[in-house]
Every structure is written in structure tokens, then in C-alpha cells.
Design a protein around this motif. Structure first.
Motif, PDB file in Angstrom:
ATOM      1  N   ARG A  15      -6.963   0.938   9.627  1.00 28.25           N
ATOM      2  CA  ARG A  15      -6.506  -0.370   9.146  1.00 28.25           C
ATOM      3  C   ARG A  15      -5.375  -0.197   8.153  1.00 28.25           C
ATOM      4  NH1 ARG A  15      -9.832  -4.985  10.694  1.00 28.25           N
ATOM      5  NH2 ARG A  15     -11.542  -4.087  11.896  1.00 28.25           N
ATOM      6  N   VAL A  16      -4.539  -1.219   8.052  1.00 23.35           N
ATOM      7  CA  VAL A  16      -3.473  -1.212   7.059  1.00 23.35           C
ATOM      8  C   VAL A  16      -3.979  -1.873   5.783  1.00 23.35           C
ATOM      9  CG1 VAL A  16      -2.384  -3.394   7.749  1.00 23.35           C
ATOM     10  CG2 VAL A  16      -1.011  -1.620   6.691  1.00 23.35           C
ATOM     11  N   GLY A  17      -3.569  -1.297   4.662  1.00 22.77           N
ATOM     12  CA  GLY A  17      -3.914  -1.859   3.367  1.00 22.77           C
ATOM     13  C   GLY A  17      -2.776  -1.644   2.388  1.00 22.77           C
ATOM     14  N   THR A  18      -2.793  -2.396   1.299  1.00 18.78           N
ATOM     15  CA  THR A  18      -1.758  -2.300   0.276  1.00 18.78           C
ATOM     16  C   THR A  18      -2.337  -1.650  -0.981  1.00 18.78           C
ATOM     17  OG1 THR A  18      -0.663  -4.288   1.118  1.00 18.78           O
ATOM     18  CG2 THR A  18      -0.132  -3.624  -1.134  1.00 18.78           C
ATOM     19  N   LEU A  35      -6.563   6.063  -5.920  1.00 11.18           N
ATOM     20  CA  LEU A  35      -5.911   4.874  -5.368  1.00 11.18           C
ATOM     21  C   LEU A  35      -6.929   3.776  -5.104  1.00 11.18           C
ATOM     22  CD1 LEU A  35      -3.699   6.612  -2.639  1.00 11.18           C
ATOM     23  CD2 LEU A  35      -3.050   6.055  -4.997  1.00 11.18           C
ATOM     24  N   TRP A  36      -6.504   2.535  -5.289  1.00 15.45           N
ATOM     25  CA  TRP A  36      -7.271   1.358  -4.915  1.00 15.45           C
ATOM     26  C   TRP A  36      -6.424   0.614  -3.898  1.00 15.45           C
ATOM     27  CZ3 TRP A  36      -7.565   3.823  -9.436  1.00 15.45           C
ATOM     28  CH2 TRP A  36      -8.807   3.979 -10.025  1.00 15.45           C
ATOM     29  N   ILE A  37      -6.980   0.416  -2.693  1.00 23.53           N
ATOM     30  CA  ILE A  37      -6.234  -0.161  -1.574  1.00 23.53           C
ATOM     31  C   ILE A  37      -6.896  -1.455  -1.136  1.00 23.53           C
ATOM     32  CG2 ILE A  37      -5.345   0.260   0.752  1.00 23.53           C
ATOM     33  CD1 ILE A  37      -6.593   3.238  -1.021  1.00 23.53           C
ATOM     34  N   ASP A  38      -6.097  -2.510  -1.037  1.00 23.75           N
ATOM     35  CA  ASP A  38      -6.593  -3.815  -0.598  1.00 23.75           C
ATOM     36  C   ASP A  38      -6.465  -3.899   0.919  1.00 23.75           C
ATOM     37  OD1 ASP A  38      -7.217  -6.456  -0.083  1.00 23.75           O
ATOM     38  OD2 ASP A  38      -5.829  -7.276  -1.573  1.00 23.75           O
ATOM     39  N   GLY A  44     -11.955  -5.930   1.978  1.00 20.67           N
ATOM     40  CA  GLY A  44     -11.884  -5.840   0.527  1.00 20.67           C
ATOM     41  C   GLY A  44     -11.129  -4.624   0.035  1.00 20.67           C
ATOM     42  N   ILE A  45     -11.378  -4.274  -1.214  1.00 23.58           N
ATOM     43  CA  ILE A  45     -10.688  -3.163  -1.859  1.00 23.58           C
ATOM     44  C   ILE A  45     -11.537  -1.902  -1.729  1.00 23.58           C
ATOM     45  CG2 ILE A  45      -9.836  -2.269  -4.066  1.00 23.58           C
ATOM     46  CD1 ILE A  45      -9.332  -5.264  -4.814  1.00 23.58           C
ATOM     47  N   LEU A  61       3.838   4.115  -5.478  1.00 22.65           N
ATOM     48  CA  LEU A  61       2.729   3.747  -4.599  1.00 22.65           C
ATOM     49  C   LEU A  61       2.304   2.284  -4.706  1.00 22.65           C
ATOM     50  CD1 LEU A  61       0.644   6.981  -5.108  1.00 22.65           C
ATOM     51  CD2 LEU A  61       1.932   6.333  -3.062  1.00 22.65           C
ATOM     52  N   ILE A  62       2.535   1.659  -5.840  1.00 21.89           N
ATOM     53  CA  ILE A  62       2.103   0.274  -6.016  1.00 21.89           C
ATOM     54  C   ILE A  62       2.832  -0.625  -5.020  1.00 21.89           C
ATOM     55  CG2 ILE A  62       1.968  -1.679  -7.627  1.00 21.89           C
ATOM     56  CD1 ILE A  62       0.105   0.751  -8.264  1.00 21.89           C
ATOM     57  N   ASP A  63       2.083  -1.437  -4.306  1.00 26.34           N
ATOM     58  CA  ASP A  63       2.563  -2.382  -3.290  1.00 26.34           C
ATOM     59  C   ASP A  63       3.001  -1.706  -1.988  1.00 26.34           C
ATOM     60  OD1 ASP A  63       2.683  -5.153  -2.756  1.00 26.34           O
ATOM     61  OD2 ASP A  63       4.870  -5.079  -2.841  1.00 26.34           O
ATOM     62  N   LYS A  64       2.740  -0.399  -1.832  1.00 28.89           N
ATOM     63  CA  LYS A  64       3.051   0.300  -0.574  1.00 28.89           C
ATOM     64  C   LYS A  64       1.907   0.077   0.401  1.00 28.89           C
ATOM     65  CE  LYS A  64       5.151   4.325  -0.377  1.00 28.89           C
ATOM     66  NZ  LYS A  64       6.277   4.025   0.495  1.00 28.89           N
ATOM     67  N   GLN A  65       2.250  -0.284   1.615  1.00 25.48           N
ATOM     68  CA  GLN A  65       1.238  -0.399   2.664  1.00 25.48           C
ATOM     69  C   GLN A  65       1.006   0.971   3.290  1.00 25.48           C
ATOM     70  OE1 GLN A  65       2.485  -3.874   5.159  1.00 25.48           O
ATOM     71  NE2 GLN A  65       0.511  -4.650   4.452  1.00 25.48           N
TER      72      GLN A  65
END
Length: 111
Positions: A15-18, A35-38, A44-45, A61-65
Motif C-alpha cells: 500500500r502507499v502511505g505518506t 517513521l510514522w506513515i499514514d 491508519g498510521i 522524508l516528511i510528506d514523501k509517499q
């Protein structure tokens, strides 16, 4: 190389996450980030540990999918519980993240 069936491939939840949070992880032997990925509302995270410090800063890394495997069992990495595996490719001694080339909805499944 052995082959797998289509049914076996379908069992892997890619799955893709941000990435919404990235921190240094000084407690581990090999340099890594926490890392915490949404992965969107349905999933969820999820947290992950990633040895990607040579090519990426926490700010990068912040906001990188990213593409993650979300159906592995959790794995204890030092004092941190990793809940998913972020995918990438080895290049020399570094890992280059596997990322979508266009922005898509978090939680979208690789097909």
C-alpha cells in the motif's frame, strides 16, 4: 528464481502511505530512522524502522509517499515496534525508496 502464484502475490498488502513523522533512531547499531506513515482512514498510521540515513534526511522524508508492506507481523527493533516494511532497492550500500511517481490516495493498493 522460483515463481509464485497470483494468489500468493495477492496476499502481500503493498500500500502507499505518506510519511508524517521521521526521527533519528540512536538506540540501534545500524543507522536508521523511526517513521510514522499514514496509510489512510481504513488502515491508519503505522510505524516502521528504516535504514535509509545515507540518502535521506528526516526533513526529506516528511510528506514523501512510500510503498509499504502492511500485513507483516509487528517486529521489535530495539525499543521500537515496527508495524510495516517500507520498500526500496539496494544501490551499492544504500537503500533507495520505492515511491509512486504521482501523488495518489494513501492506502491505495499496488496492483
Amino acid at each position: 528464481m522460483s515463481t509464485i502464484s497470483w494468489e500468493q502475490f495477492e496476499q502481500v498488502e503493498l500500500r502507499v502511505g505518506t510519511i508524517i513523522r521521521a526521527e533519528e533512531f540512536p538506540e540501534v547499531i545500524n543507522s536508521a530512522y523511526k517513521l510514522w506513515i499514514d496509510f489512510g482512514k481504513e488502515i491508519g498510521i503505522k510505524k516502521s524502522s528504516a535504514q535509509i540515513t545515507d540518502l535521506y534526511s528526516t526533513a526529506d522524508l516528511i510528506d514523501k509517499q512510500v510503498i509499504g508492506v502492511i500485513n507483516f507481523p509487528p517486529k521489535q527493533v530495539g525499543p521500537f515496534m515496527s508495524e510495516c516494511l517500507i520498500t526500496g532497492f539496494h544501490r551499492n550500500d544504500n537503500v533507495v525508496l520505492a515511491v509512486p511517481d504521482k501523488r495518489i490516495a494513501d492506502g491505495s493498493k499496488l496492483c
